[in-house]
Scaffold this active site. Structure first.
Site, PDB file in Angstrom:
ATOM      1  N   ASP A 115     -70.715 -14.354  -6.813  1.00  0.00           N
ATOM      2  CA  ASP A 115     -69.563 -13.474  -7.048  1.00  0.00           C
ATOM      3  C   ASP A 115     -68.394 -13.974  -6.213  1.00  0.00           C
ATOM      4  O   ASP A 115     -68.343 -13.766  -4.999  1.00  0.00           O
ATOM      5  CB  ASP A 115     -69.895 -12.027  -6.700  1.00  0.00           C
ATOM      6  CG  ASP A 115     -68.809 -11.081  -7.180  1.00  0.00           C
ATOM      7  OD1 ASP A 115     -68.736 -10.832  -8.397  1.00  0.00           O
ATOM      8  OD2 ASP A 115     -68.023 -10.591  -6.338  1.00  0.00           O
ATOM      9  N   GLU A 117     -64.483 -14.470  -4.796  1.00  0.00           N
ATOM     10  CA  GLU A 117     -63.338 -13.640  -4.441  1.00  0.00           C
ATOM     11  C   GLU A 117     -62.093 -14.516  -4.391  1.00  0.00           C
ATOM     12  O   GLU A 117     -62.150 -15.670  -3.960  1.00  0.00           O
ATOM     13  CB  GLU A 117     -63.554 -12.960  -3.096  1.00  0.00           C
ATOM     14  CG  GLU A 117     -64.614 -11.875  -3.098  1.00  0.00           C
ATOM     15  CD  GLU A 117     -64.257 -10.684  -3.962  1.00  0.00           C
ATOM     16  OE1 GLU A 117     -63.043 -10.401  -4.126  1.00  0.00           O
ATOM     17  OE2 GLU A 117     -65.183 -10.038  -4.477  1.00  0.00           O
ATOM     18  N   ASP A 216     -65.895 -15.616 -13.284  1.00  0.00           N
ATOM     19  CA  ASP A 216     -66.166 -16.515 -12.161  1.00  0.00           C
ATOM     20  C   ASP A 216     -66.320 -17.966 -12.613  1.00  0.00           C
ATOM     21  O   ASP A 216     -65.683 -18.874 -12.057  1.00  0.00           O
ATOM     22  CB  ASP A 216     -67.440 -16.076 -11.432  1.00  0.00           C
ATOM     23  CG  ASP A 216     -67.337 -14.674 -10.890  1.00  0.00           C
ATOM     24  OD1 ASP A 216     -67.050 -14.517  -9.688  1.00  0.00           O
ATOM     25  OD2 ASP A 216     -67.541 -13.722 -11.669  1.00  0.00           O
ATOM     26  N   HIS A 273     -65.611  -5.820  -2.919  1.00  0.00           N
ATOM     27  CA  HIS A 273     -64.647  -6.918  -2.918  1.00  0.00           C
ATOM     28  C   HIS A 273     -64.732  -7.805  -1.679  1.00  0.00           C
ATOM     29  O   HIS A 273     -63.866  -8.657  -1.468  1.00  0.00           O
ATOM     30  CB  HIS A 273     -63.219  -6.428  -3.130  1.00  0.00           C
ATOM     31  CG  HIS A 273     -63.020  -5.787  -4.481  1.00  0.00           C
ATOM     32  ND1 HIS A 273     -63.417  -6.406  -5.652  1.00  0.00           N
ATOM     33  CD2 HIS A 273     -62.503  -4.582  -4.836  1.00  0.00           C
ATOM     34  CE1 HIS A 273     -63.128  -5.610  -6.682  1.00  0.00           C
ATOM     35  NE2 HIS A 273     -62.587  -4.504  -6.215  1.00  0.00           N
ATOM     36  N   ASP A 278     -70.725  -7.937  -2.384  1.00  0.00           N
ATOM     37  CA  ASP A 278     -70.826  -7.764  -3.837  1.00  0.00           C
ATOM     38  C   ASP A 278     -71.983  -8.586  -4.401  1.00  0.00           C
ATOM     39  O   ASP A 278     -72.697  -8.143  -5.304  1.00  0.00           O
ATOM     40  CB  ASP A 278     -69.515  -8.169  -4.517  1.00  0.00           C
ATOM     41  CG  ASP A 278     -68.433  -7.102  -4.382  1.00  0.00           C
ATOM     42  OD1 ASP A 278     -68.754  -5.992  -3.939  1.00  0.00           O
ATOM     43  OD2 ASP A 278     -67.270  -7.394  -4.725  1.00  0.00           O
TER      44      ASP A 278
END
Length: 319
Positions: A115, A117, A216, A273, A278
């Site tokens: 995941d 960011e 992603d 986040h 996450d």
């Protein structure tokens, strides 16, 4: 020197902060029992008590050392630091697969939960390696990523806005490295676990990325590769979008991680986040789905001749 991180047992509130300090204090949140549970109708709902063992009386939640997750903790010989901070990435993800009657034999040996960011450039690159048969966490790869096409002033503003409110801006500045270096280290990590070699053509061996959505790997990684002036690595050619598997397995639509967790009554741990948190929460959803009998299959694949073209393999999918 102190910086702060939100307690994982808070649901969207920033009103109370727990300090990370260079000389850790004894401050800690109260002991809480963590279980995964369900009230929705699922093909094979798993009893909550089987998903995680009850913590020992002496066990308590401790914040994760984000220097340790990147191999940069210098206090591993400090008993006070070890007592105050968690250095076990699987601590919140322990399960006993022997208790589950509905586990399916998966086509893959490992799932790589990812995941990212960062909207302008990638700021965080966390990957949890999950054993497909036992549901155990095998290892964690985690790096903060330093943008390559932004001024120092813009980076400082960007990080303050993104991570300042989570209290991890200091550790980001201390540990972040360029995306090219992150990929080099990630490839060494994949090789160490015998999941990838250049001699095999660059594809993953009996493993697949698991993401919460297509953004992603369909969008962000190719964008970052262009910014970083590098080719798209061949192991990013296919992935499993957990939202599509969730839709087809539970026969209900979930627009994101928070929706899946709410419907499965899985409490949020950590800060939403913050990529590493996450990723852990997505892994907990994955564990729950495996326990309920879900079969995970590749949901998206790039065209080998035209990597910019992606084929979505599930007819019924989140758009």
């Amino acid at each position: 020197m102190a910086f702060y991180r939100v307690s994982p047992f808070r649901y969207g509130s920033l009103s109370s902060l727990i300090p990370y300090v260079s000389s850790p204090s004894s401050l800690s949140p109260p002991v809480r029992t963590f279980t995964l549970s369900a009230s929705i109708s699922t093909p094979h709902p798993s009893p909550p008590s089987l998903l995680t063992a009850s913590p020992k009386a002496s066990d308590r939640w401790r914040p994760m050392c984000l220097y340790y997750t990147q191999g940069k903790c210098t206090k591993m010989d400090d008993p006070t630091h070890l007592e105050t901070f968690n250095h076990n990435c699987s601590r919140e993800l322990q399960v006993n697969a022997a208790n589950f009657q509905h586990l399916q034999s998966q086509h893959l040996d490992f799932f790589l939960v990812l995941d990212l960011e960062g909207k302008i450039e990638i700021l965080e690159f966390p990957v949890l390696m999950i054993n497909a048969k036992t549901m155990d966490v095998v290892d964690l790869f985690h790096r903060f990523v330093r943008p390559s096409e932004m001024s120092e002033q813009r980076i400082n503003e960007y990080i303050e806005g993104k991570y300042g409110k989570l209290g991890v801006d200091r550790v980001w500045h201390d540990t972040s490295i360029p995306f090219k270096e992150v990929i080099q280290q990630f490839e060494a990590w994949l090789t160490q676990h015998h999941l990838w070699t250049k001699e095999m053509g660059g594809r993953l061996d009996q493993a697949a990325f698991v993401t919460c959505g297509n953004w992603d790997l369909k969008t962000k990684v190719p964008q970052q590769c262009k910014v970083s002036k590098m080719k798209l690595p061949p192991y990013f050619m296919e992935w499993i979008n957990l939202k599509d598997v969730y839709l087809n397995f539970y026969k209900r639509r979930a627009t994101g991680m928070m929706t899946m967790m709410k419907e499965l009554q899985i409490p949020l741990l950590g800060s939403h986040h913050l990529g590493i948190d996450d990723t852990k929460n997505i892994a907990r959803v994955l564990q729950r789905m495996l326990a309920d009998g879900a079969l995970l299959q590749i949901t998206a694949r790039r065209n080998a001749d035209s990597p910019e073209n992606v084929e979505f393999l599930f007819k019924n999918r989140i758009r």
